[in-house]
Design a protein around this motif. Structure first.
Motif, PDB file in Angstrom:
ATOM      1  N   PHE A  41      -4.709  -8.778  -3.875  1.00 61.05           N
ATOM      2  CA  PHE A  41      -5.529  -7.570  -3.937  1.00 61.05           C
ATOM      3  C   PHE A  41      -6.227  -7.347  -2.615  1.00 61.05           C
ATOM      4  O   PHE A  41      -6.604  -8.273  -1.921  1.00 61.05           O
ATOM      5  CB  PHE A  41      -6.619  -7.692  -5.016  1.00 61.05           C
ATOM      6  CG  PHE A  41      -6.107  -7.715  -6.423  1.00 61.05           C
ATOM      7  CD1 PHE A  41      -4.955  -7.060  -6.786  1.00 61.05           C
ATOM      8  CD2 PHE A  41      -6.798  -8.401  -7.394  1.00 61.05           C
ATOM      9  CE1 PHE A  41      -4.494  -7.083  -8.079  1.00 61.05           C
ATOM     10  CE2 PHE A  41      -6.355  -8.428  -8.709  1.00 61.05           C
ATOM     11  CZ  PHE A  41      -5.192  -7.772  -9.049  1.00 61.05           C
ATOM     12  N   ASP A  42      -6.429  -6.071  -2.299  1.00 64.07           N
ATOM     13  CA  ASP A  42      -7.364  -5.747  -1.229  1.00 64.07           C
ATOM     14  C   ASP A  42      -8.522  -5.011  -1.874  1.00 64.07           C
ATOM     15  O   ASP A  42      -8.568  -4.878  -3.091  1.00 64.07           O
ATOM     16  CB  ASP A  42      -6.692  -4.951  -0.099  1.00 64.07           C
ATOM     17  CG  ASP A  42      -6.232  -3.574  -0.507  1.00 64.07           C
ATOM     18  OD1 ASP A  42      -6.746  -3.027  -1.505  1.00 64.07           O
ATOM     19  OD2 ASP A  42      -5.361  -3.020   0.184  1.00 64.07           O
ATOM     20  N   ALA A  43      -9.431  -4.525  -1.103  1.00 58.79           N
ATOM     21  CA  ALA A  43     -10.635  -3.899  -1.664  1.00 58.79           C
ATOM     22  C   ALA A  43     -10.314  -2.690  -2.535  1.00 58.79           C
ATOM     23  O   ALA A  43     -11.099  -2.326  -3.397  1.00 58.79           O
ATOM     24  CB  ALA A  43     -11.575  -3.497  -0.533  1.00 58.79           C
ATOM     25  N   GLU A  44      -9.165  -2.077  -2.313  1.00 60.78           N
ATOM     26  CA  GLU A  44      -8.815  -0.864  -3.062  1.00 60.78           C
ATOM     27  C   GLU A  44      -7.805  -1.125  -4.173  1.00 60.78           C
ATOM     28  O   GLU A  44      -7.383  -0.193  -4.835  1.00 60.78           O
ATOM     29  CB  GLU A  44      -8.263   0.182  -2.095  1.00 60.78           C
ATOM     30  CG  GLU A  44      -9.312   0.634  -1.104  1.00 60.78           C
ATOM     31  CD  GLU A  44      -8.792   1.736  -0.198  1.00 60.78           C
ATOM     32  OE1 GLU A  44      -7.836   2.418  -0.570  1.00 60.78           O
ATOM     33  OE2 GLU A  44      -9.358   1.885   0.873  1.00 60.78           O
ATOM     34  N   GLY A  45      -7.389  -2.359  -4.382  1.00 59.26           N
ATOM     35  CA  GLY A  45      -6.433  -2.658  -5.427  1.00 59.26           C
ATOM     36  C   GLY A  45      -5.013  -2.735  -4.906  1.00 59.26           C
ATOM     37  O   GLY A  45      -4.779  -2.879  -3.711  1.00 59.26           O
ATOM     38  N   LEU A  46      -4.062  -2.637  -5.812  1.00 61.86           N
ATOM     39  CA  LEU A  46      -2.654  -2.762  -5.470  1.00 61.86           C
ATOM     40  C   LEU A  46      -1.993  -1.427  -5.174  1.00 61.86           C
ATOM     41  O   LEU A  46      -1.009  -1.347  -4.473  1.00 61.86           O
ATOM     42  CB  LEU A  46      -1.899  -3.450  -6.622  1.00 61.86           C
ATOM     43  CG  LEU A  46      -2.344  -4.876  -6.920  1.00 61.86           C
ATOM     44  CD1 LEU A  46      -1.772  -5.335  -8.250  1.00 61.86           C
ATOM     45  CD2 LEU A  46      -1.897  -5.802  -5.800  1.00 61.86           C
ATOM     46  N   ILE A  47      -2.533  -0.361  -5.771  1.00 65.68           N
ATOM     47  CA  ILE A  47      -1.953   0.964  -5.638  1.00 65.68           C
ATOM     48  C   ILE A  47      -2.735   1.745  -4.574  1.00 65.68           C
ATOM     49  O   ILE A  47      -3.948   1.900  -4.692  1.00 65.68           O
ATOM     50  CB  ILE A  47      -2.007   1.735  -6.989  1.00 65.68           C
ATOM     51  CG1 ILE A  47      -1.349   0.912  -8.102  1.00 65.68           C
ATOM     52  CG2 ILE A  47      -1.374   3.108  -6.844  1.00 65.68           C
ATOM     53  CD1 ILE A  47       0.116   0.605  -7.910  1.00 65.68           C
ATOM     54  N   PRO A  48      -2.062   2.241  -3.535  1.00 66.30           N
ATOM     55  CA  PRO A  48      -2.788   3.016  -2.519  1.00 66.30           C
ATOM     56  C   PRO A  48      -3.322   4.318  -3.090  1.00 66.30           C
ATOM     57  O   PRO A  48      -2.685   4.933  -3.938  1.00 66.30           O
ATOM     58  CB  PRO A  48      -1.743   3.266  -1.445  1.00 66.30           C
ATOM     59  CG  PRO A  48      -0.423   2.985  -2.056  1.00 66.30           C
ATOM     60  CD  PRO A  48      -0.650   2.118  -3.256  1.00 66.30           C
ATOM     61  N   SER A  49      -4.477   4.710  -2.645  1.00 67.60           N
ATOM     62  CA  SER A  49      -5.090   5.958  -3.115  1.00 67.60           C
ATOM     63  C   SER A  49      -4.472   7.156  -2.462  1.00 67.60           C
ATOM     64  O   SER A  49      -4.004   7.148  -1.393  1.00 67.60           O
ATOM     65  CB  SER A  49      -6.584   5.959  -2.828  1.00 67.60           C
ATOM     66  OG  SER A  49      -7.190   4.870  -3.465  1.00 67.60           O
TER      67      SER A  49
END
Length: 91
Positions: free
Chosen positions: A83-91
């Motif tokens: 995970f990164d700070a924004e999750g797995l799915i790019p916004s």
């Protein structure tokens, strides 16, 4: 959007499915951050099922994936590392 599930394949999701996909991703990230493996597994299974509801692309498809999800048997600890700070799915 094309989402790959590691060890399975790629799925094409329609643009109108993206809000729900991002919502599920947020729930999985929150579950991982809480350190609750059961909550994480439930949320991740729901995310995978949603992605699988998309169009399964042929193995010969060479296009890039917009997002890559860990394999279905990923552990909570393994997922946290992806995970990164924004999750797995790019916004």
């Amino acid at each position: 959007m094309i989402v790959r599930i590691a060890t399975e394949g790629q799925y094409r999701l329609a643009d109108d499915q993206l809000p729900r996909l991002q919502e599920l991703d947020g729930e999985v990230v929150a579950a991982a951050e809480s350190g609750d493996p059961e909550r994480f597994q439930r949320g991740f299974a729901e995310l995978l099922e949603f992605v699988r509801s998309g169009e399964l692309l042929d193995d010969a498809h060479l296009g890039a994936s917009d997002a890559i999800l860990p394999p279905p048997d990923v552990s909570l600890d393994e997922a946290i590392r992806e995970f990164d700070a924004e999750g797995l799915i790019p916004s």
